[in-house]
Design an enzyme around this catalytic site. Sequence first.
Site, PDB file in Angstrom:
ATOM      1  N   GLY A 193     143.704   0.784 -17.528  1.00 14.25           N
ATOM      2  CA  GLY A 193     142.983   1.895 -16.901  1.00 14.25           C
ATOM      3  C   GLY A 193     141.488   1.753 -17.030  1.00 14.25           C
ATOM      4  O   GLY A 193     140.877   2.327 -17.952  1.00 14.25           O
ATOM      5  N   TYR A 194     140.884   0.974 -16.125  1.00 14.78           N
ATOM      6  CA  TYR A 194     139.418   0.904 -16.073  1.00 14.78           C
ATOM      7  C   TYR A 194     138.922   1.710 -14.865  1.00 14.78           C
ATOM      8  O   TYR A 194     138.077   2.573 -14.996  1.00 14.78           O
ATOM      9  CB  TYR A 194     138.901  -0.533 -15.896  1.00 14.78           C
TER      10      TYR A 194
ATOM     11  N   GLU B 149     141.568 -11.648 -18.081  1.00 12.87           N
ATOM     12  CA  GLU B 149     142.246 -11.171 -16.862  1.00 12.87           C
ATOM     13  C   GLU B 149     141.961 -12.129 -15.699  1.00 12.87           C
ATOM     14  O   GLU B 149     142.865 -12.528 -14.961  1.00 12.87           O
ATOM     15  CB  GLU B 149     141.767  -9.763 -16.509  1.00 12.87           C
TER      16      GLU B 149
END
Length: 383
Positions: A122-123, A241
């Site tokens: 959750g960014y 990522e």
Amino acid sequence: MDLSYSPAEEAFRQKIRKFLEENAPKKALGEMALAESKAWQRKLHEAGLLGAAWPKEHGGAGLTDMEQAILSEELTRAAAPPVPGQMGIWWVGPAILKFGTEQQKKRFVAHILSGEDIWATGYSEPNAGSDMFNTQTRAEPRDGHYVVNGQKIWTTQAHLANWFFCLVRTPVPDAKTKYDGLSVLLMDMSAPGVEVKPIRQMTGGSEFNEVFMTNVEVPMENRLGEEGEGWKIISQALINERSGIASGMRFEQSLGHLVSLARRRGKTEDPGWRQRIADLAISTQITKYSGFRSTSDAIQGRLNPHLSAAMKLYGTTLSQRFATSMSELLGPYGQLYQQHDQAPEARKVGQRLLYERSLTIAGGTSEIQKNIIAERILGLPRR
Ligand SMILES: Cc1cc2nc3c(=O)[nH]c(=O)nc-3n(C[C@H](O)[C@H](O)[C@H](O)COP(=O)(O)OP(=O)(O)OC[C@H]3O[C@@H](n4cnc5c(N)ncnc54)[C@H](O)[C@@H]3O)c2cc1C
């Protein structure tokens, strides 16, 4: 890195090949129920094939660089599906291993590898994407908890995940920089006040979601690192990522599909198509060896932000070049969404063409990767 294989490494390859022949599901990840894909992840973990770079005491595989390279080659060769807990493995686990307390490592790390816990990230928020410093989700300390209020968006797998790697803003009395007050919480997705709403994509699927948090209580001990350390944690997680997105792409498989499609469409004698396929084959090798380099970096404990930005930009653009080439080979059938006798591959190609547009946005847009390359690799002035 010496890229020739020793007899022991070739024996390892045979062992992996046999394991995959006996165990790898013959389905894509999207065609499997969650329980089935988790069972596949558990099998890989039990066979000691997940978490090459992680310490053995936390369930890591303890593979060498070469063994991990062989494993990647064999997974591609067997067309084995990826595991559902990839986000946890690529960046949440490494962040907890680096910044977590002993208690957090014990609670979370082994469960990430085994697939018992599935993580979402959750960014992004409606007003904070490339600019994460604009994060508005607030976490206020109260009675041994943080009380979290806010909204996240584009949250991949939030509908499947039971844990949330969540960027929040904690109070800072006299904030001086845009970094101050950013913190990371490890949030239980089943906590009261967490609501997940799917977002329908142009592919017809709903892989990502909005996540609303209303007075969600998160125990203080679930903060990762110190208050205000959020940007330090996230910037390292983003490196993992971006390398993960790029190394997870199976371009050799795509090349094989493209060549057989070109044969079926009678294009392999066409000079234009021959050039194009050769170009894609060269790019495939570039991404394969960059992937090995980044895996080697991970196993040796090195973070390489330059390589991860370059790989993310190059790999996601290459996946779009493959999708466009396949679509062009199929002609009008490449636009179809349903099966067609004349072009049985058409459905997948049409979907892929649409889906892969998203990859140059996910994990940081191409423009952001170009900024990193321009400023940090080429030394151009910052804007
Ligand atoms: C498939 C997919 C999966 C995703 N999964 C997740 C997830 O699990 N969790 C999560 O938190 N987010 C996720 N995202 C969101 C993704 O991280 C953001 O969409 C991305 O960071 C861009 O943010 P934004 O959409 O707000 O666009 P913006 O940041 O508003 O950007 C809009 C445009 O402006 C350009 N731009 C912005 N800043 C600059 C700059 N400084 N220099 C040059 N150009 C600039 C961008 O490149 C873009 O073209 C996902 C997105 C996709 C597509």
